[in-house]
Design a protein around this motif. Structure first.
Motif, short mmCIF file in Angstrom:
data_model
loop_
_atom_site.label_atom_id
_atom_site.label_comp_id
_atom_site.label_asym_id
_atom_site.label_seq_id
_atom_site.Cartn_x
_atom_site.Cartn_y
_atom_site.Cartn_z
N PRO A 313 -58.95 -9.98 11.48
CA PRO A 313 -57.68 -10.70 11.55
C PRO A 313 -57.88 -12.20 11.74
O PRO A 313 -58.93 -12.64 12.23
CB PRO A 313 -56.99 -10.08 12.77
CG PRO A 313 -58.10 -9.53 13.60
CD PRO A 313 -59.16 -9.09 12.64
N HIS A 445 -49.57 -2.39 9.14
CA HIS A 445 -50.45 -2.12 10.28
C HIS A 445 -51.64 -1.28 9.82
O HIS A 445 -51.45 -0.25 9.16
CB HIS A 445 -49.69 -1.37 11.38
CG HIS A 445 -48.57 -2.15 12.00
ND1 HIS A 445 -48.65 -2.68 13.26
CD2 HIS A 445 -47.34 -2.48 11.53
CE1 HIS A 445 -47.51 -3.30 13.53
NE2 HIS A 445 -46.71 -3.19 12.50
N PHE A 464 -52.55 -6.20 12.39
CA PHE A 464 -51.15 -6.33 12.03
C PHE A 464 -51.01 -7.47 11.03
O PHE A 464 -51.25 -8.63 11.37
CB PHE A 464 -50.32 -6.59 13.29
CG PHE A 464 -48.85 -6.78 13.08
CD1 PHE A 464 -48.17 -6.16 12.05
CD2 PHE A 464 -48.12 -7.58 13.95
CE1 PHE A 464 -46.81 -6.33 11.87
CE2 PHE A 464 -46.76 -7.77 13.79
CZ PHE A 464 -46.10 -7.14 12.75
N THR A 466 -48.43 -9.52 9.16
CA THR A 466 -47.01 -9.80 9.27
C THR A 466 -46.68 -11.09 8.53
O THR A 466 -47.45 -11.55 7.69
CB THR A 466 -46.58 -9.84 10.75
OG1 THR A 466 -45.16 -10.01 10.84
CG2 THR A 466 -47.27 -10.94 11.53
N VAL A 473 -45.39 -17.39 13.47
CA VAL A 473 -44.86 -16.07 13.11
C VAL A 473 -43.36 -16.18 12.84
O VAL A 473 -42.64 -16.89 13.55
CB VAL A 473 -45.13 -15.06 14.23
CG1 VAL A 473 -44.52 -13.70 13.90
CG2 VAL A 473 -46.62 -14.91 14.47
N HIS A 479 -45.78 -9.17 17.43
CA HIS A 479 -46.20 -7.99 18.19
C HIS A 479 -47.17 -8.51 19.24
O HIS A 479 -48.26 -8.99 18.91
CB HIS A 479 -46.87 -6.98 17.25
CG HIS A 479 -47.42 -5.75 17.91
ND1 HIS A 479 -47.08 -5.35 19.19
CD2 HIS A 479 -48.31 -4.81 17.46
CE1 HIS A 479 -47.72 -4.24 19.49
NE2 HIS A 479 -48.47 -3.89 18.45
N GLN A 496 -53.96 -10.19 14.23
CA GLN A 496 -52.81 -10.56 13.43
C GLN A 496 -53.20 -11.51 12.30
O GLN A 496 -54.01 -12.42 12.49
CB GLN A 496 -51.80 -11.25 14.35
CG GLN A 496 -50.54 -11.78 13.72
CD GLN A 496 -49.64 -12.36 14.79
OE1 GLN A 496 -48.93 -11.65 15.48
NE2 GLN A 496 -49.70 -13.67 14.95
#
Length: 742
Positions: A313, A445, A464, A466, A473, A479, A496
């Motif tokens: 990530p 996810h 995640f 997103t 974000v 999250h 993320q």
């Protein structure tokens, strides 16, 4: 707190305007038990007015969008005031946050913010009436009692109705709220009783009640054409041809700005009737500068997410323990990829607002969930002082978070100023509403979990993917890792990565939770199945683990707040145990082939909820939800049991809409779906045969109910489909996997 007296002259002035009676104004702060964002200290105001004939008029301070607060808040005041509900008349408060404190509908915050304060308002009213009676009889106030709208002096057998005392009570000094003795709950006569909504009769008989029904003399009608790509601007428009059409009074370009929450570029048309305005809009020809969002699409996002998922990530949000080592030594490893789509709120009443600009002043009639924010946005965008704006609260035909954003209010205000004189009603179409929403964001996810030889979860990793812009974000797309089971697994990592997004996102009923519950409870259910454990017992055992405090991730980035420190594992265990009992969970092993029971549990908006769904799936993948049991813990008091049951049942129905066919997709920056033929909500024949609601009463302050019952249902039904078929649903909507409602 200092005492304050209301002069007889002031009382007479107010009673002449209000039709006579008691006017109670109090300074106060939210008291013990209030949670969430708080209002500033209240100014003198009127919550209660009692007329000489004994009728009690109580102001409902917050917006009503179907959640029942227009009935619930006055119930609290009326009970502490000690009046019969039959004598109560509810009035909607005007928008004035100096008088009423925060006026807001969202986040299930109305109850925790107002429970104690509204009780204090009612108790203070009772105090003034008792003081007036004691002074009239020349007896000590503590010898007097109240019941059913009258003050009684037991020693002499005398009674006086509140209507007869109203004038004198208005002259009594106001009490210190901290000194008031509130009722013991055992003495409640209204709170805890099933009370029908105060607007029910008007709703079922079709009387004018909602913002879309509002009319005013001389009103014109407006429509507003915006670029189908978010953030686009007008290049050219055939305004001369539109202005020549029947009934059209005005047609003009609105330049707008870059803030999608207020005023964006478009073309406004104002006509004598709505049909004339809409007909003119159909003839409108606009060329647009579409901007960079036109390069974005759902297909491209999905491809990029699939590429990013297996990679490290971009940012670690939360890390506990050593996930790599725990996975390497795990007896069993489970991997899964989940995804869910963007959603539109799809409230039945599209956006609507009426505004009138005249003599430098602006008057607005709106169903906004955040009227205070609307005032600020209008003042800022139009460049006028907020004191020059008067705003009235109208009942909204749903909201679910869409009306937290006030773009339609700003549009109406801007158009009204351009018209300058006549009131203007701006009415969106369903297509406007669905294609210019602030959507529930989608997400992807990528999970990897480890179990030890005893079937306990020892490792959890989630990448995640997103949405956002740069490193920021998007709204409600985050999250934090504080969501259960974060904090209960010794080796836990949440990473993320962001996909570039120009589409606006925002809060939708149970924001974040309505999506995260599906994936977190889904993967937890997968781990339970891999361990060979009962799904409820698996969760209960996990909740027995010591809770791990949230620590900053490597590099000190991420790891932001959330509710981790507030989460009470014992309360979650309580609702899981209650729903296990009420659903007859143990019978699931004797269900026929093609039928199964699934569970979901989630903590959302200060409410602890668990749900069990009983579903069957036939050979054509048609799903029938036979029964849903919901258990909730929202504290020590269910204020209105009728509305509480309605909120839970509504959450179940809406969750089923989320699950089966709701999906907003984007192509060249445009929302593809435009109306209910492409975005079908639940139909009545598809509803569960039986929905059963149970509340666990605990010694905690009462909290809200509009949102927390929905997330566990979003998880329970897919988990039940797995129990019935062995097919693990990892992508929403269910229709993508060939499912439909039976």
């Amino acid at each position: 707190m200092t005492t304050q007296t209301v002069s007889r002259r002031a009382f007479l002035q107010v009673s002449a305007l209000a039709g006579g009676g008691l006017l109670i104004g109090l300074y106060g702060r939210p008291g013990a038990g209030a949670q969430g964002p708080q209002a500033a200290p209240l100014s003198p105001h009127s919550f209660i007015r009692i007329t000489p004939d004994g009728l009690v008029y109580i102001k409902a301070k917050n917006p009503e969008v179907g959640q029942g607060v227009r009935t619930m808040l006055p119930m609290i005041i009326a009970d502490e005031l000690d009046v019969d509900w039959a004598s109560v008349r509810v009035e909607q408060a005007e928008v004035d946050q100096e008088k009423y404190g925060v006026q807001f509908a969202g986040g299930s915050l109305t109850t925790p913010q107002n429970w104690t304060l509204m009780r204090q308002m009612g108790a203070a009213g009772r105090h003034l009436l008792v003081a007036a009676a004691a002074a009239t009889w020349n007896v000590p106030a503590d010898e007097c009692s109240t019941a059913n709208g009258e003050v009684r002096h037991a020693a002499s057998g005398r009674t006086l109705g509140y209507g007869a005392l109203a004038s004198r009570a208005a002259e009594m000094p106001l009490p210190d709220l901290a000194t008031l003795r509130l009722k013991d709950p055992s003495r409640f006569t209204i709170i805890g009783k099933p009370i029908p909504g105060v607007d029910n009769l008007k709703i079922v008989t079709g009387q004018k009640l909602f913002a879309i029904d509002f009319t005013i003399d001389g009103m014109l009608h407006a429509v507003f054409e915006k670029c189908p790509v978010f953030g686009g601007r007008v290049r050219t428009a055939n305004l001369d041809a539109v202005r020549a059409m029947p009934g059209v009074r005005h047609a003009f370009v609105v330049e707008g700005g870059d803030d999608l929450t207020t005023l964006v570029g478009g073309v406004a048309i104002v006509a004598d009737t709505y049909w004339q305005a809409k007909t003119a809009r159909d003839a409108l020809e606009v060329t647009w500068d579409e901007g960079p969002t036109a390069s974005q699409s759902s297909e491209a996002w999905a491809r990029r997410a699939a590429e990013l998922g297996p990679q490290p990530p971009a940012q670690w949000v939360r890390t506990d323990g050593d996930v790599d080592a725990a996975l390497a030594s795990a007896a069993k490893v489970v991997e899964a990829a989940y995804s869910y789509p963007f959603l539109s709120h799809a409230q039945l009443e599209p956006e609507v607002c009426t505004a009138r600009y005249r003599d430098g002043r602006l008057e607005i009639w709106s169903p906004s969930q955040t009227p205070g924010n609307a005032l600020q946005a209008v003042a800022r965008t139009l460049g006028i002082d907020q004191t020059a704006i008067t705003m009235h609260q109208l009942r909204g035909g749903g909201g679910f978070g869409r009306r937290l954003t006030n773009d339609y209010v700003v549009e109406a205000a801007w158009i009204a100023r351009e018209v300058n004189g006549a009131p203007v009603k701006l009415q969106w179409t369903r297509e406007d509403d669905m294609q210019h929403d602030f959507y529930r964001p989608g997400g992807f996810h990528f999970f990897k979990g480890g179990l030890d030889a005893a079937g306990r979860v020892v490792a959890w990793r989630n990448h995640f993917v997103t949405f956002g812009r740069g490193t920021q974000v998007a709204g409600q797309a985050g999250h934090t890792g504080t969501d259960y089971p974060g904090g209960f697994i010794p080796n836990y990592a949440l990473g993320q990565s962001l996909l570039e997004l120009g589409v606006p996102t925002g809060a939708m009923r149970a924001p974040r939770s309505n999506a995260l519950a599906f994936v977190l409870e889904g993967f937890l259910d997968e781990l339970a199945a891999a361990a060979g454990h009962d799904p409820i017992e698996f969760r209960l055992q996990l909740l027995q683990q010591p809770q791990i405090p949230l620590a900053p991730p490597p590099g000190g980035r991420g790891g932001r707040g959330g509710f981790g420190s507030q989460f009470d594992a014992a309360r979650m265990r309580g609702v899981l145990e209650l729903v296990r009992e009420k659903s007859g969970w143990s019978r699931r092993t004797s269900l026929p082939s093609g039928r199964g029971m699934g569970v979901g549990a989630y903590y959302s908006h200060m409410g602890y909820f668990a749900a069990v769904a009983d579903v069957s799936v036939d050979a054509e993948r048609r799903v029938r939800v036979h029964n849903v049991w919901v258990a909730g813990d929202i504290g020590s008091q269910i204020i209105n049991p009728t509305n509480a049951a309605n909120q839970v049942e509504g959450s179940v129905i809406e969750a089923m809409s989320h699950l089966m066919s709701w999906e907003i997709t984007f192509d060249r920056g445009r929302a593809v779906e435009s109306n209910f033929h492409q975005y079908q909500p639940m139909r009545m024949p598809q509803a569960p045969e039986h929905i059963e609601t149970h509340f666990l009463t605990t010694a905690n302050p009462p909290t809200g109910l509009g949102e927390p019952a929905l997330p566990p249902v979003v998880a329970a039904i897919p988990n039940a489909i797995f129990a019935a078929t062995g097919d693990r649903v990892r992508t929403l909507p269910l229709a993508k996997s060939g499912y439909s409602w039976a």
